[in-house]
Design an enzyme around this catalytic site. Sequence first.
Site, PDB file in Angstrom:
ATOM      1  N   LYS A  13       0.830  -1.212   0.000  1.00 14.63           N
ATOM      2  CA  LYS A  13       0.000   0.000   0.000  1.00 14.63           C
ATOM      3  C   LYS A  13       0.864   1.262   0.000  1.00 14.63           C
ATOM      4  CE  LYS A  13      -2.376  -0.768   3.778  1.00 14.63           C
ATOM      5  NZ  LYS A  13      -1.772  -2.032   4.230  1.00 14.63           N
ATOM      6  N   ARG A  88      -9.489   0.771   8.845  1.00  9.18           N
ATOM      7  CA  ARG A  88      -9.033  -0.583   9.154  1.00  9.18           C
ATOM      8  C   ARG A  88     -10.090  -1.367   9.916  1.00  9.18           C
ATOM      9  NH1 ARG A  88      -3.172   0.579   8.996  1.00  9.18           N
ATOM     10  NH2 ARG A  88      -1.937  -1.283   9.293  1.00  9.18           N
ATOM     11  N   ARG A 127      11.528  -6.440   5.090  1.00 11.12           N
ATOM     12  CA  ARG A 127      11.361  -5.037   4.686  1.00 11.12           C
ATOM     13  C   ARG A 127      12.323  -4.122   5.469  1.00 11.12           C
ATOM     14  NH1 ARG A 127       5.457  -2.233   4.787  1.00 11.12           N
ATOM     15  NH2 ARG A 127       5.579  -2.483   7.041  1.00 11.12           N
ATOM     16  N   ARG A 154      11.451  -1.616  10.808  1.00 12.01           N
ATOM     17  CA  ARG A 154      10.405  -1.165  11.732  1.00 12.01           C
ATOM     18  C   ARG A 154      10.267  -2.185  12.852  1.00 12.01           C
ATOM     19  NH1 ARG A 154       5.050   0.470   8.341  1.00 12.01           N
ATOM     20  NH2 ARG A 154       4.126  -0.667  10.072  1.00 12.01           N
ATOM     21  N   ARG A 165      -0.147  -8.907  13.410  1.00 17.59           N
ATOM     22  CA  ARG A 165      -0.746  -7.898  12.527  1.00 17.59           C
ATOM     23  C   ARG A 165      -1.599  -8.567  11.448  1.00 17.59           C
ATOM     24  NH1 ARG A 165       4.254  -4.838  10.484  1.00 17.59           N
ATOM     25  NH2 ARG A 165       2.790  -3.493   9.364  1.00 17.59           N
TER      26      ARG A 165
HETATM   27  P1  AMP Z   1       0.825   0.785   9.062  1.00 16.62           P
HETATM   28  O1  AMP Z   1       2.034   1.622   8.840  1.00 16.62           O
HETATM   29  O2  AMP Z   1      -0.366   1.236   8.258  1.00 16.62           O
HETATM   30  O3  AMP Z   1       1.098  -0.685   8.889  1.00 16.62           O
HETATM   31  O4  AMP Z   1       0.381   0.985  10.605  1.00 16.62           O
HETATM   32  C1  AMP Z   1       1.259   0.642  11.649  1.00 16.62           C
HETATM   33  C2  AMP Z   1       0.469   0.466  12.940  1.00 16.62           C
HETATM   34  O5  AMP Z   1      -0.190   1.712  13.263  1.00 16.62           O
HETATM   35  C3  AMP Z   1      -0.642  -0.561  12.892  1.00 16.62           C
HETATM   36  O6  AMP Z   1      -0.174  -1.880  13.147  1.00 16.62           O
HETATM   37  C4  AMP Z   1      -1.562  -0.051  14.000  1.00 16.62           C
HETATM   38  O7  AMP Z   1      -1.052  -0.349  15.287  1.00 16.62           O
HETATM   39  C5  AMP Z   1      -1.476   1.456  13.818  1.00 16.62           C
HETATM   40  N1  AMP Z   1      -2.487   1.949  12.859  1.00 16.62           N
HETATM   41  C6  AMP Z   1      -2.274   2.525  11.643  1.00 16.62           C
HETATM   42  N2  AMP Z   1      -3.423   2.847  11.045  1.00 16.62           N
HETATM   43  C7  AMP Z   1      -4.411   2.452  11.890  1.00 16.62           C
HETATM   44  C8  AMP Z   1      -5.831   2.474  11.829  1.00 16.62           C
HETATM   45  N3  AMP Z   1      -6.483   2.960  10.760  1.00 16.62           N
HETATM   46  N4  AMP Z   1      -6.512   1.989  12.888  1.00 16.62           N
HETATM   47  C9  AMP Z   1      -5.895   1.499  13.981  1.00 16.62           C
HETATM   48  N5  AMP Z   1      -4.556   1.413  14.100  1.00 16.62           N
HETATM   49  C10 AMP Z   1      -3.805   1.892  13.059  1.00 16.62           C
END
Ligand code: AMP
Length: 207
Positions: A13, A88, A127, A154, A165
């Site tokens: 994404k 999400r 990654r 990360r 996740r």
């Molecule tokens: P990402 O970079 O999108 O993979 O997000 C990293 C982490 O941020 C996720 O594993 C969640 O803990 C938190 N996070 C990001 N976006 C959301 C969302 N829309 N709702 C809830 N938690 C989020």
Amino acid sequence: MNIVLLGAPGAGKGTQAAKLVAEYDIAHISTGDILRAAVKAGTPLGLEAKSFMDSGALVPDSVVIGLVKERLQEEDTKRGFILDGFPRTTTQAVALDAELSGLDRDIDAAIAVIVDPEIIVERLTSRRLCKSCGYIGSTADTNCPQCGGEMYQRDDDKAETVRNRLEVYETATAPLIEYYRGSELLVEVEGDRPVDEVFAAIKRAIN
Ligand code: AMP
């Protein structure tokens, strides 16, 4: 053009969002990036979000919905936006619809990037990101191919958190594919192929 990008963590994404932003000159709204910046800066939001993120859990809906509502008030989003990592949960999707209708704006497409879960585990654990420019690469990149910066992993890309996740994705987020299919906004794109091919498929789908 207002786009929602759906897909499991590691489906690509972030990479596709960066290309869409460059192509269509629209705002990039990544809730993950906003939350990581808050954690790094040690703000109250960051302190609240950190433990959820470290374990691979979702940050509470109320927190993330508040962030996105605020971000959608900003001027640059009027040219169009791409939501990357939001919504999400169904609660977030419903809140987004309500917020956009209040702003007299619509979603034009919900693009789901589909990748096999086994490939995702491999992708996420290998990654690496650039500390300077955010480039998304892999263990093969000793330095950033874009700017020469230092690469890092990360915290939530470690194997155990990745599994968590993915489980969270299956339970809370995957149902959104049906949600957007129901509103006839869904475009499904096969994500297990070269970045430019995925991008071309997305462009064909939204044009
Ligand atoms: P990402 O970079 O999108 O993979 O997000 C990293 C982490 O941020 C996720 O594993 C969640 O803990 C938190 N996070 C990001 N976006 C959301 C969302 N829309 N709702 C809830 N938690 C989020």
